[in-house]
Design a protein around this motif. Structure first.
Motif, PDB file in Angstrom:
ATOM      1  N   ASN A 104      -4.984  12.243  -5.919  1.00  0.00           N
ATOM      2  CA  ASN A 104      -5.734  10.988  -5.931  1.00  0.00           C
ATOM      3  C   ASN A 104      -5.563  10.268  -7.268  1.00  0.00           C
ATOM      4  OD1 ASN A 104      -7.886   9.316  -4.514  1.00  0.00           O
ATOM      5  ND2 ASN A 104      -8.862   9.717  -6.470  1.00  0.00           N
ATOM      6  N   SER A 113      -2.047   8.800  -7.401  1.00  0.00           N
ATOM      7  CA  SER A 113      -1.921   7.650  -6.517  1.00  0.00           C
ATOM      8  C   SER A 113      -2.536   6.400  -7.145  1.00  0.00           C
ATOM      9  CB  SER A 113      -2.603   7.953  -5.177  1.00  0.00           C
ATOM     10  OG  SER A 113      -2.580   6.835  -4.332  1.00  0.00           O
ATOM     11  N   PRO A 129      -0.498   4.967  -2.250  1.00  0.00           N
ATOM     12  CA  PRO A 129       0.724   5.769  -2.207  1.00  0.00           C
ATOM     13  C   PRO A 129       0.437   7.208  -1.767  1.00  0.00           C
ATOM     14  CG  PRO A 129       0.685   4.418  -4.177  1.00  0.00           C
ATOM     15  CD  PRO A 129      -0.649   4.242  -3.518  1.00  0.00           C
ATOM     16  N   GLY A 130       1.202   7.688  -0.789  1.00  0.00           N
ATOM     17  CA  GLY A 130       1.034   9.037  -0.268  1.00  0.00           C
ATOM     18  C   GLY A 130       0.107   9.132   0.922  1.00  0.00           C
TER      19      GLY A 130
END
Length: 873
Positions: free
Chosen positions: A164, A167, A314-315
């Motif tokens: 997290n 990201s 992202p991810g």
């Protein structure tokens, strides 16, 4: 930060491979600044050393650590140490002892961290080895229910936290030159993610518990070179109130928003403001169950798509699952990604569980736009079914919002419960009828509660549990924290009356409402009467917090009877001034001490606003409150005696004839104070000087005091000080009082004390007692903000201090009437008459303000009548 030691324990079972890299790799950032606080800075190397030392004290055996969260160095060090070493952390709200006690009882932690006075933390080691089976991936336990102490917790892994943070750091493009302020609590997932993501990139964290409504927050933010702000919707309301749009924040790079839906027009407004001022607005979407973030709206799209939450972080990825009774591509938003929690915990046995959740069902209804952006259109879990009718509370909130009402909607299977902020023209019946008609509900199923404010959690998010509780007052466990009426409303009314303001809110402070040294004393007396005793720094404490503390027995017990040193000095000084003039005793120097106190209060009150124009307005009002009563009384004295002439009425005597020592010199102190305040107001109205003061709040008054010393020691070629106005020769005392108020460290206080102890001797030739009196008073002002006291002394001191100007003005004409009878009587009569004059002036000012407000309310009606008459003609 001092961490009080715990005895070491033997054995070793920590899963070092699963420890959190962002906490364990702090030393890689070397000597870069990691933390900035009001007390100083801490480098990454120093932070790493403290974390390593604390990890050793936590012991080598893996145990459950309960930590009360706080935005302090001590709490953060313990948090990082536990995560770096592999101890699971149960992070609880540090400002809610009830939640701490409830979660301690529910989860029986092996180690409990206790905050001590200052920034010290004591480790309570309850057992050498854990009483629980702790899953190797378990890193952090967070609550989703604010400060309630609910045993339902979110289980987060080391991977969740690291992924997290990476990201967020990626899409915000966090750099090692950034410095983000902790505008949110550390125990709240959003606030914690700000810290984690910036530490990951070697950026600086401006660590503070101050509110954005506090001028001291902006002092720290500017001096630290702050580049990032984070806020929930309520934070943006506060930013509006403090004039954020006009603030000079040259290094601000981005502002983030999450923690609830920000109205689209507000998103567009702040996005446009950011473009104009050179910073980006990131609207974000997340839940604790996703560690923090699931989506963000690129800043370039915020103004044009203010209703969207954006794209997955992202991810991560989204999908929409069909929901009964929805159409148009609307479905429940489901998120997957490496930051999705392991699952929930409800009992200590759940700490042994691994992953029980692969995808996060958000409970939000969403759609995907043609631009590929996601929009939230409702909340599935908030749907209510009343008498067979399916109702979306969010639609009710939106309906009433279009009519200008601030509202929260909740309910059960029988009733809709509405919490609505009181608004002119809207009563319970009208609101109930509007909702019932719009949604086809019987009026009896809609319950409306008009409140002075909406219930909110400590994070600023809506408190729907409190809204539901409004309709169940018989259940003590469901009582809302905010009542329709009561003490808090009384406190707001008190602030409105004494400060003559109509815009008092629960987040207002005495300082933010423009309170000054004259109203400070009156307010403190009333608050002490209402609350029992005053907490420290009450003048910068929001009303909401004053009320919360007042109703918390433990908090009330910590407050001791004390008196503000500045208030006591004003009271003592004015008594000494009058008593010396009556010749009851000879303790001189009171007026000069009052000048230092005036400088002290100038910094505390008149310079509290970060907005230059607001500062100027406050200073102008304060000058008027001194000058107008002085001129009125002097004009009256001119009619009944020959003490004064027109130059005194116009406050020009000391400037025109400083060497004249007759009765006209009586008002030198008031004239000097007015001149100094006018000069400082004009100086600080200059944008460049204003910026200097915000950047160097202590340095500027020190420099000005140094300049004042030039006249003190007659070093600039000026005439003898008896030949020039006293405002020039005594300015250094005012400036030193100003610097004293801005002193934040021991070296600061030592410097101003040394300056005073050097400059006062010799200023009053052959009057050592006078010099000693001034020096003693100044030292008390610098080193002891409060002094032990009792309520009766506080009342007397407050009454004298609040009336000190009026007493000074009037005593010259009052005491000669009775001093032949009795000198003590002359002193008493002078004090009482001055208090009476101050009371009359205050009532007159309030009456004029009320008439002015009435005229302002009538003006639109008069204009409407004129317009109608013109239309008819």
């Amino acid at each position: 930060m001092t961490l009080l030691p715990a005895p070491p324990v033997g054995g070793h079972d920590l899963p070092l491979a699963s420890a959190l890299p962002l906490a364990g790799d702090l030393a890689l950032h070397g000597d870069r600044t990691a933390l900035v606080t009001a007390e100083g800075t801490l480098s990454y190397r120093e932070l790493s050393e403290r974390v390593a030392e604390t990890a050793l004290r936590l012991g080598p055996r893996r145990r459950l650590v309960l930590l009360p969260g706080a935005n302090t160095v001590g709490a953060l060090v313990v948090h990082l140490a536990a995560l770096a070493a592999g101890h699971p952390v149960l992070l609880v709200p540090g400002d809610h002892p009830e939640a701490v006690a409830a979660l301690t009882s529910a989860y029986d932690p092996d180690v409990v961290i206790h905050p001590e006075p200052g920034d010290e933390w004591r480790i309570e080691e309850r057992r050498a080895a854990s009483a629980h089976t702790l899953h190797p991936d378990l890193a952090l336990l967070l609550s989703t229910s604010g400060s309630t102490g609910s045993p339902k917790l979110v289980r987060l892994s080391y991977e969740n936290l690291q992924a997290n943070a990476e990201s967020i750091a990626t899409y915000l493009d966090i750099r090692d030159t950034d410095r983000a302020a902790t505008t949110l609590p550390m125990h709240y997932c959003y606030g914690l993610s700000v810290i984690h993501s910036h530490l990951l990139r070697g950026a600086g964290v401006v660590l503070t518990g101050l509110s954005v409504a506090d001028a001291c927050f902006w002092d720290l933010f500017r001096s630290a070179g702050g580049t990032a702000l984070a806020g929930v919707p309520y934070t943006f309301d506060l930013l509006d109130r403090v004039g954020f749009a006009d603030m000079e924040l040259p290094r601000l790079r981005y502002v983030t928003q999450a923690g609830g839906r920000l109205a689209p027009e507000r998103v567009a407004h702040y996005a446009t403001l950011g473009r104009r001022r050179g910073w980006d607005l990131f609207v974000m979407y997340g839940q604790t169950e996703a560690t923090a973030r699931m989506a963000y709206l690129p800043p370039s799209l915020a103004a044009e798509h203010p209703t969207a939450i954006g794209v997955p972080v992202p991810g991560g990825s989204f999908r929409l699952e069909p929901v009964e009774e929805t159409s148009g591509g609307v479905g429940e938003l489901v998120y997957t990604g490496p930051n999705v929690m392991l699952g929930y915990a409800r009992t200590p046995d759940d700490l042994a569980l691994g992953r029980t959740t692969d995808a996060l069902r958000t409970g939000d209804l969403a759609r995907r736009t043609e631009d590929g952006l996601y929009e939230i259109v409702g909340r599935r879990s908030r749907f209510l079914k009343i008498l067979g009718l399916r109702v979306d509370p969010q639609q009710i909130e939106a309906l009433l919002a279009r009519h200008g009402l601030d509202v929260l909607c909740s309910g059960d299977d029988e009733h809709i419960t509405l919490a609505v902020v009181r608004t002119p023209g809207w009563d319970e019946r009208r609101i109930r009828r509007r909702v019932a008609d719009a949604f086809g509900l019987p009026a009896r199923a809609v319950r409306v509660h008009l409140l002075s404010e909406l219930p909110r959690l400590a994070t600023g998010k809506p408190d729907y549990r409190a809204v539901r509780a409004l309709s169940r007052p018989s259940d003590p466990s469901e009582q809302p924290p905010i009542a329709d009426d009561g003490d808090q409303g009384d406190l707001r009314a008190l602030y409105a009356r004494i400060l003559d303001r109509t815009d008092v809110t629960p987040d207002s402070t005495f300082v933010s409402l423009g309170g000054d040294s004259l109203s400070y004393v009156e307010m403190s007396l009333h608050l002490e009467r209402r609350l029992g005793m005053l907490p420290p720094h009450w003048h910068t404490t929001p009303l909401r917090e004053l009320e919360r503390r007042a109703t918390t027995p433990r908090a009330r017990g910590r407050w001791r009877r004390s008196v503000e040193t500045s208030v006591l000095l004003r009271a003592v000084a004015i008594v000494c001034v009058v008593g010396s003039h009556v010749r009851l005793f000879d303790i001189r120097g009171g007026a000069h001490l009052l000048l230092a106190v005036a400088g002290f209060n100038f910094a505390r009150f008149l310079l509290s606003s970060p907005d230059r124009r607001e500062r100027t307005r406050r200073s102008a009002r304060s000058i008027a409150r001194i000058a107008v009563p002085t001129m009125a009384w002097t004009a009256f004295a001119l009619l009944i005696s020959d003490d004064y002439d027109l130059s005194n009425v116009l406050l020009l005597h000391n400037a025109l004839w400083p060497e004249v020592m007759g009765t006209g010199i009586h008002l030198w102190f008031v004239e000097a104070l007015v001149y100094i305040l006018l000069a400082m107001t004009a100086l600080l109205a200059v944008p460049a000087v204003h910026r200097l003061d915000r950047r160097f709040p202590y340095g500027l008054p020190v420099v000005l005091a140094g300049l004042g010393m030039l006249t003190r020691y007659e070093l600039v070629g000026l005439p003898d000080r008896a030949q020039i106005t006293d405002a020039v020769t005594v300015f250094w005392l005012f400036a030193l009082g100003w610097a004293a108020a801005r002193s934040r460290t021991v070296p600061h206080r030592l410097l101003v004390t040394a300056a005073a102890l050097t400059a006062v001797p010799g200023f009053f030739p052959d009057e050592p007692r006078r010099e000693l009196f001034v020096m003693l008073g100044f030292c008390l002002l610098v080193w002891f903000p409060t002094l032990p006291s009792v309520h009766r002394v506080n009342q007397v001191a407050g009454l004298l201090a609040g009336s000190s100007l009026a007493i000074y003005l009037t005593h010259w004409q009052v005491f000669p009437l009775v001093d032949d009878v009795s000198e003590p009587l002359a002193l008493a009569v002078s004090l009482l008459f001055g208090i009476g004059y101050a009371t009359c002036v205050d009532r007159l000012v309030r009456r004029v303000s009320a008439l002015r407000e009435g005229a302002a309310r009538q003006a639109p009606r008069l204009r409407l009548k004129v317009r109608r008459s013109v239309d008819v003609s």
